[in-house]
Design a protein around this motif. Structure first.
Motif, mmCIF file in Angstrom:
data_model
loop_
_atom_site.group_PDB
_atom_site.id
_atom_site.type_symbol
_atom_site.label_atom_id
_atom_site.label_comp_id
_atom_site.label_asym_id
_atom_site.label_seq_id
_atom_site.Cartn_x
_atom_site.Cartn_y
_atom_site.Cartn_z
ATOM 1 N N SER A 21 -8.662 2.407 28.505
ATOM 2 C CA SER A 21 -7.809 1.223 28.619
ATOM 3 C C SER A 21 -8.685 0.049 29.042
ATOM 4 N N CYS A 23 -8.213 -3.745 30.933
ATOM 5 C CA CYS A 23 -7.237 -4.535 31.686
ATOM 6 C C CYS A 23 -7.864 -5.782 32.282
ATOM 7 N N TYR A 24 -6.990 -6.763 32.514
ATOM 8 C CA TYR A 24 -7.378 -8.042 33.094
ATOM 9 C C TYR A 24 -6.190 -8.537 33.901
ATOM 10 N N ILE A 30 -0.468 -9.177 34.391
ATOM 11 C CA ILE A 30 -1.496 -8.168 34.152
ATOM 12 C C ILE A 30 -1.484 -7.842 32.663
ATOM 13 N N TRP A 31 -2.649 -7.923 32.053
ATOM 14 C CA TRP A 31 -2.805 -7.647 30.628
ATOM 15 C C TRP A 31 -3.534 -6.311 30.505
ATOM 16 N N GLN A 32 -3.008 -5.418 29.662
ATOM 17 C CA GLN A 32 -3.641 -4.110 29.504
ATOM 18 C C GLN A 32 -3.438 -3.614 28.083
ATOM 19 N N ARG A 33 -4.462 -2.972 27.540
ATOM 20 C CA ARG A 33 -4.400 -2.362 26.210
ATOM 21 C C ARG A 33 -4.936 -0.945 26.296
ATOM 22 N N GLU A 34 -4.221 -0.021 25.674
ATOM 23 C CA GLU A 34 -4.668 1.373 25.561
ATOM 24 C C GLU A 34 -5.350 1.513 24.210
ATOM 25 N N SER A 50 -10.112 -4.387 21.954
ATOM 26 C CA SER A 50 -8.831 -4.649 22.630
ATOM 27 C C SER A 50 -8.181 -5.962 22.220
ATOM 28 N N ARG A 84 -11.053 3.184 32.674
ATOM 29 C CA ARG A 84 -10.306 1.913 32.667
ATOM 30 C C ARG A 84 -11.339 0.797 32.803
ATOM 31 N N GLU A 86 -12.349 -2.882 33.341
ATOM 32 C CA GLU A 86 -11.747 -4.019 34.039
ATOM 33 C C GLU A 86 -12.582 -5.263 33.782
#
Length: 119
Positions: A21, A23-24, A30-34, A50, A84, A86
């Motif tokens: 994943s 994330c930011y 909160i922005w997240q991509r799997e 991403s 993850r 970051e």
């Protein structure tokens, strides 16, 4: 005699995929991509896949920094399954300067309290 399938799916098959994943944490969201990336992918590969740069063109991960599970990692760091990635925000305040200001404020408050007790 039945033939066994080759490990990895045979010639031309994609390399083993690993889930990661990206994330930011922006102010207020909160922005997240799997993602599922080929084994051997790097932090830079994950950020690129991403779509982060399209979403946040003003943030440069090379300047703000990147990490994996809270530990700084360079863009060339090779990822493992379930990592993850970051992307960090640039610091608004220098932590050392903020600490100095808090200490000075606390010292001044202590001096005011002593003067008030004497008076």
């Amino acid at each position: 005699m039945a033939s066994r399938p080759e490990q990895g799916g045979g010639p031309g098959a994609p390399a083993e995929a690993i889930p990661v994943s990206v994330c930011y944490a922006d102010v207020g969201r909160i922005w997240q991509r799997e993602l599922s990336l080929p084994a051997g992918s790097t932090v830079a590969d994950a950020i690129e896949a991403s779509g982060f740069r399209r979403e946040f063109p003003e943030v440069d991960p090379t300047r703000s920094g990147t990490g994996v599970y809270g530990r700084r990692r360079p863009l060339e760091h090779v990822l493992h399954p379930h990592d993850r990635v970051e992307i960090y925000r640039p610091l608004v305040f220098d932590p050392k300067e903020s600490r100095r200001r808090r200490a000075a404020h606390k010292a001044a408050a202590g001096q005011r309290a002593q003067v008030a007790r004497r008076g």
